[in-house]
Design a protein around this motif. Structure first.
Motif, PDB file in Angstrom:
ATOM      1  N   PHE A 226     -37.231 -42.827 -36.534  1.00  0.00           N
ATOM      2  CA  PHE A 226     -38.101 -43.047 -35.537  1.00  0.00           C
ATOM      3  C   PHE A 226     -37.814 -41.712 -34.667  1.00  0.00           C
ATOM      4  CE2 PHE A 226     -37.462 -43.927 -30.811  1.00  0.00           C
ATOM      5  CZ  PHE A 226     -38.706 -44.642 -30.558  1.00  0.00           C
ATOM      6  N   SER A 227     -38.884 -41.349 -33.859  1.00  0.00           N
ATOM      7  CA  SER A 227     -38.794 -40.133 -33.203  1.00  0.00           C
ATOM      8  C   SER A 227     -39.046 -40.475 -31.709  1.00  0.00           C
ATOM      9  CB  SER A 227     -39.630 -38.811 -33.538  1.00  0.00           C
ATOM     10  OG  SER A 227     -39.080 -38.761 -34.779  1.00  0.00           O
ATOM     11  N   PRO A 228     -38.281 -40.366 -30.509  1.00  0.00           N
ATOM     12  CA  PRO A 228     -38.663 -40.503 -29.324  1.00  0.00           C
ATOM     13  C   PRO A 228     -40.018 -40.038 -28.997  1.00  0.00           C
ATOM     14  CG  PRO A 228     -36.499 -39.708 -29.388  1.00  0.00           C
ATOM     15  CD  PRO A 228     -37.171 -39.403 -30.382  1.00  0.00           C
ATOM     16  N   PHE A 229     -40.881 -40.901 -28.099  1.00  0.00           N
ATOM     17  CA  PHE A 229     -42.032 -40.451 -27.855  1.00  0.00           C
ATOM     18  C   PHE A 229     -42.457 -41.260 -26.410  1.00  0.00           C
ATOM     19  CE2 PHE A 229     -42.374 -44.517 -29.990  1.00  0.00           C
ATOM     20  CZ  PHE A 229     -43.352 -45.351 -29.172  1.00  0.00           C
ATOM     21  N   TRP A 230     -43.437 -40.506 -25.647  1.00  0.00           N
ATOM     22  CA  TRP A 230     -44.003 -41.014 -24.253  1.00  0.00           C
ATOM     23  C   TRP A 230     -45.075 -42.178 -24.432  1.00  0.00           C
ATOM     24  CZ3 TRP A 230     -41.429 -39.233 -20.023  1.00  0.00           C
ATOM     25  CH2 TRP A 230     -40.748 -38.505 -20.026  1.00  0.00           C
ATOM     26  N   PHE A 231     -44.938 -43.018 -23.747  1.00  0.00           N
ATOM     27  CA  PHE A 231     -45.983 -44.018 -23.700  1.00  0.00           C
ATOM     28  C   PHE A 231     -46.172 -44.620 -22.128  1.00  0.00           C
ATOM     29  CE2 PHE A 231     -42.019 -46.488 -23.706  1.00  0.00           C
ATOM     30  CZ  PHE A 231     -42.344 -47.442 -22.902  1.00  0.00           C
ATOM     31  N   ALA A 232     -47.372 -45.287 -22.156  1.00  0.00           N
ATOM     32  CA  ALA A 232     -47.710 -46.020 -21.109  1.00  0.00           C
ATOM     33  C   ALA A 232     -48.318 -47.428 -21.385  1.00  0.00           C
ATOM     34  CB  ALA A 232     -48.983 -45.386 -20.434  1.00  0.00           C
ATOM     35  N   VAL A 233     -48.073 -48.379 -20.344  1.00  0.00           N
ATOM     36  CA  VAL A 233     -48.395 -49.954 -20.571  1.00  0.00           C
ATOM     37  C   VAL A 233     -49.694 -49.920 -19.986  1.00  0.00           C
ATOM     38  CG1 VAL A 233     -46.020 -50.747 -20.841  1.00  0.00           C
ATOM     39  CG2 VAL A 233     -47.039 -50.505 -18.758  1.00  0.00           C
ATOM     40  N   LEU A 259     -40.422 -43.182 -21.581  1.00  0.00           N
ATOM     41  CA  LEU A 259     -40.110 -42.582 -22.716  1.00  0.00           C
ATOM     42  C   LEU A 259     -39.172 -43.657 -23.605  1.00  0.00           C
ATOM     43  CD1 LEU A 259     -39.439 -39.928 -24.303  1.00  0.00           C
ATOM     44  CD2 LEU A 259     -37.211 -39.738 -23.259  1.00  0.00           C
ATOM     45  N   ALA A 260     -39.898 -43.759 -24.794  1.00  0.00           N
ATOM     46  CA  ALA A 260     -39.310 -44.677 -25.656  1.00  0.00           C
ATOM     47  C   ALA A 260     -38.285 -43.856 -26.580  1.00  0.00           C
ATOM     48  CB  ALA A 260     -40.255 -45.355 -26.792  1.00  0.00           C
ATOM     49  N   VAL A 261     -37.061 -44.421 -26.503  1.00  0.00           N
ATOM     50  CA  VAL A 261     -35.984 -43.826 -27.151  1.00  0.00           C
ATOM     51  C   VAL A 261     -35.169 -44.363 -28.355  1.00  0.00           C
ATOM     52  CG1 VAL A 261     -35.159 -42.613 -24.921  1.00  0.00           C
ATOM     53  CG2 VAL A 261     -34.233 -44.798 -25.819  1.00  0.00           C
ATOM     54  N   GLU A 262     -35.831 -45.469 -28.595  1.00  0.00           N
ATOM     55  CA  GLU A 262     -34.966 -46.445 -29.584  1.00  0.00           C
ATOM     56  C   GLU A 262     -35.955 -47.367 -29.851  1.00  0.00           C
ATOM     57  OE1 GLU A 262     -31.070 -48.708 -30.982  1.00  0.00           O
ATOM     58  OE2 GLU A 262     -31.057 -47.268 -29.167  1.00  0.00           O
ATOM     59  N   GLN A 263     -36.020 -47.996 -31.413  1.00  0.00           N
ATOM     60  CA  GLN A 263     -36.734 -49.059 -31.705  1.00  0.00           C
ATOM     61  C   GLN A 263     -35.872 -50.101 -32.196  1.00  0.00           C
ATOM     62  OE1 GLN A 263     -39.862 -48.285 -34.332  1.00  0.00           O
ATOM     63  NE2 GLN A 263     -40.966 -50.160 -34.367  1.00  0.00           N
ATOM     64  N   ARG A 264     -35.967 -51.161 -32.008  1.00  0.00           N
ATOM     65  CA  ARG A 264     -35.067 -52.388 -32.391  1.00  0.00           C
ATOM     66  C   ARG A 264     -36.131 -53.625 -32.767  1.00  0.00           C
ATOM     67  NH1 ARG A 264     -30.574 -52.908 -27.543  1.00  0.00           N
ATOM     68  NH2 ARG A 264     -29.812 -50.876 -27.867  1.00  0.00           N
ATOM     69  N   GLY A 265     -36.387 -53.628 -33.934  1.00  0.00           N
ATOM     70  CA  GLY A 265     -37.593 -54.689 -34.668  1.00  0.00           C
ATOM     71  C   GLY A 265     -38.759 -54.215 -33.936  1.00  0.00           C
ATOM     72  N   ALA A 266     -39.474 -55.232 -33.323  1.00  0.00           N
ATOM     73  CA  ALA A 266     -40.828 -55.052 -32.793  1.00  0.00           C
ATOM     74  C   ALA A 266     -40.661 -54.529 -31.331  1.00  0.00           C
ATOM     75  CB  ALA A 266     -41.564 -56.348 -32.690  1.00  0.00           C
ATOM     76  N   LEU A 268     -38.819 -52.083 -28.045  1.00  0.00           N
ATOM     77  CA  LEU A 268     -38.712 -50.765 -28.001  1.00  0.00           C
ATOM     78  C   LEU A 268     -37.485 -50.531 -26.718  1.00  0.00           C
ATOM     79  CD1 LEU A 268     -42.176 -49.014 -27.765  1.00  0.00           C
ATOM     80  CD2 LEU A 268     -40.375 -48.715 -29.614  1.00  0.00           C
ATOM     81  N   VAL A 269     -36.657 -49.530 -26.769  1.00  0.00           N
ATOM     82  CA  VAL A 269     -35.910 -49.280 -25.762  1.00  0.00           C
ATOM     83  C   VAL A 269     -36.533 -48.252 -25.083  1.00  0.00           C
ATOM     84  CG1 VAL A 269     -33.438 -48.436 -24.987  1.00  0.00           C
ATOM     85  CG2 VAL A 269     -33.841 -49.979 -27.179  1.00  0.00           C
ATOM     86  N   VAL A 279     -34.882 -52.925 -22.676  1.00  0.00           N
ATOM     87  CA  VAL A 279     -35.807 -53.205 -23.866  1.00  0.00           C
ATOM     88  C   VAL A 279     -36.996 -53.656 -23.348  1.00  0.00           C
ATOM     89  CG1 VAL A 279     -35.975 -54.841 -25.737  1.00  0.00           C
ATOM     90  CG2 VAL A 279     -33.631 -54.044 -25.121  1.00  0.00           C
ATOM     91  N   LEU A 280     -38.137 -53.113 -23.789  1.00  0.00           N
ATOM     92  CA  LEU A 280     -39.494 -53.671 -23.703  1.00  0.00           C
ATOM     93  C   LEU A 280     -39.766 -54.455 -24.700  1.00  0.00           C
ATOM     94  CD1 LEU A 280     -42.183 -53.514 -22.141  1.00  0.00           C
ATOM     95  CD2 LEU A 280     -42.821 -51.656 -23.693  1.00  0.00           C
ATOM     96  N   GLN A 281     -40.024 -55.861 -24.629  1.00  0.00           N
ATOM     97  CA  GLN A 281     -40.198 -57.105 -25.521  1.00  0.00           C
ATOM     98  C   GLN A 281     -41.576 -56.932 -25.975  1.00  0.00           C
ATOM     99  OE1 GLN A 281     -38.564 -60.384 -24.044  1.00  0.00           O
ATOM    100  NE2 GLN A 281     -36.322 -59.752 -24.268  1.00  0.00           N
ATOM    101  N   ASP A 282     -42.616 -56.820 -24.759  1.00  0.00           N
ATOM    102  CA  ASP A 282     -44.059 -56.975 -25.231  1.00  0.00           C
ATOM    103  C   ASP A 282     -44.498 -55.554 -25.456  1.00  0.00           C
ATOM    104  OD1 ASP A 282     -46.619 -57.460 -25.614  1.00  0.00           O
ATOM    105  OD2 ASP A 282     -46.927 -58.419 -23.591  1.00  0.00           O
ATOM    106  N   THR A 283     -44.915 -55.038 -26.504  1.00  0.00           N
ATOM    107  CA  THR A 283     -45.353 -53.775 -26.767  1.00  0.00           C
ATOM    108  C   THR A 283     -46.638 -53.637 -27.278  1.00  0.00           C
ATOM    109  OG1 THR A 283     -44.537 -53.748 -29.009  1.00  0.00           O
ATOM    110  CG2 THR A 283     -42.966 -52.897 -27.557  1.00  0.00           C
ATOM    111  N   SER A 284     -47.358 -54.690 -27.090  1.00  0.00           N
ATOM    112  CA  SER A 284     -48.853 -54.663 -27.540  1.00  0.00           C
ATOM    113  C   SER A 284     -49.616 -53.813 -26.408  1.00  0.00           C
ATOM    114  CB  SER A 284     -49.383 -56.153 -27.290  1.00  0.00           C
ATOM    115  OG  SER A 284     -49.186 -56.836 -26.407  1.00  0.00           O
TER     116      SER A 284
END
Length: 289
Positions: A226-233, A259-266, A268-269, A279-284
């Protein structure tokens, strides 16, 4: 502390606190038939009004603002500082209402003197200020209009260096410029094998063929790297505490980069612009920068 995490509701609370401080220096009583030169005390001349209205309102506003600006919410006796602040503002409004109805307090009023006493301009403004303060404190977590950012995110005009946030900073929803040969969601690395010096193709020159094997190799990397990346919802999404608490610690808003710093299953931290992690539980449907 990060003042960029303050909301519009916090701005209303701050404005009401300033109005309350101004009202505290105005007359506490309105006396019928009193001359203009009469020495009528201000709100600071009454201990109950100072403690129950002025100080309670100012302390409540300060707790709300400090709790919002801190990277991690502080708790006292299991409650957030912001919740204590809301309780203080509601108590101040209740006390101000009582003083409006009975400005003379326990004065017995023998001889009908109490009938000449009324609420002064200071008490009236204090009631308005505390009511607005309490209403904003209670309604901010509930109304989207009050949950918006008080200070717009900065938009730097120059590109960010390697490893920085997406061009435009937090809140910039425009499309991002990917470097030549770079992978989506990862910073470009000029000077990769197969590219000319500086990473930019020359005019009229065909794109180097070695890029295709490099892209295939990058796509074949295991998901565990996993590499940190930027995202928007796309829509507002709650951000939950990392300890599994069901109470959201923040809300991710559309049009802002996180900034997404870690992935835990489905899941994102994610890290917000004020440094809070959750923890962002809904990443859709998220958009990678």
């Amino acid at each position: 502390m990060n003042i960029r995490s303050l909301t519009r509701g916090d701005g209303v609370v701050i404005g009401a606190a300033v109005l309350l401080l101004i009202a505290s220096f105005l007359d506490i009583y309105s006396i019928d038939g009193a001359s203009d030169s009469a020495d009528i005390p201000s709100l600071w001349g009454s201990g109950p009004v100072v403690l129950g209205v002025v100080l309670a309102g100012v302390i409540g506003a300060a707790l709300i603002v400090v709790a919002r600006a801190m990277p991690q919410p502080k708790k006292v006796a299991g409650l957030d500082l912001g919740q204590f602040g809301i309780a203080f503002t509601v108590f101040a409004a209740w006390s101000a209402l009582g003083n409006i109805f009975d400005p003379a307090g326990a004065f017995d009023g023998e001889g009908g003197i109490v009938d000449e006493f009324g609420a002064g301009l200071g008490l009236i403004l204090a009631l308005i200020a505390t009511l607005v303060m309490a209403a904003a404190a209670v309604a901010t977590p509930l109304l989207p209009a009050l949950k918006g950012a008080l200070i717009p995110a900065a938009r730097p005009a120059v590109p960010q260096p390697y490893g920085g946030q997406p061009q435009g900073g937090y809140g910039y929803p425009g499309a991002q410029q990917q470097p030549y040969g770079g992978q989506p969601g990862q910073p470009g690395q000029p000077g990769q094998p197969g590219q000319p010096f500086g990473g930019q193709p020359q005019p009229g020159q065909a794109q180097p063929q070695p890029q295709a094997p490099q892209q295939a190799q990058a796509q074949a990397q295991p998901a565990g790297d996993f590499s940190p990346f930027w995202f928007a919802v796309p829509v507002p999404r709650p951000l939950f505490a990392e300890d599994g608490s069901p109470t959201p610690i923040a809300e991710l808003a559309p049009g802002t980069w996180y900034l997404a710093v870690e992935q835990r299953g489905a899941n994102l931290v994610a890290q917000t612009q004020d440094g809070r992690r959750g923890v962002l539980q809904d990443t859709s449907g998220i958009q990678r920068g």
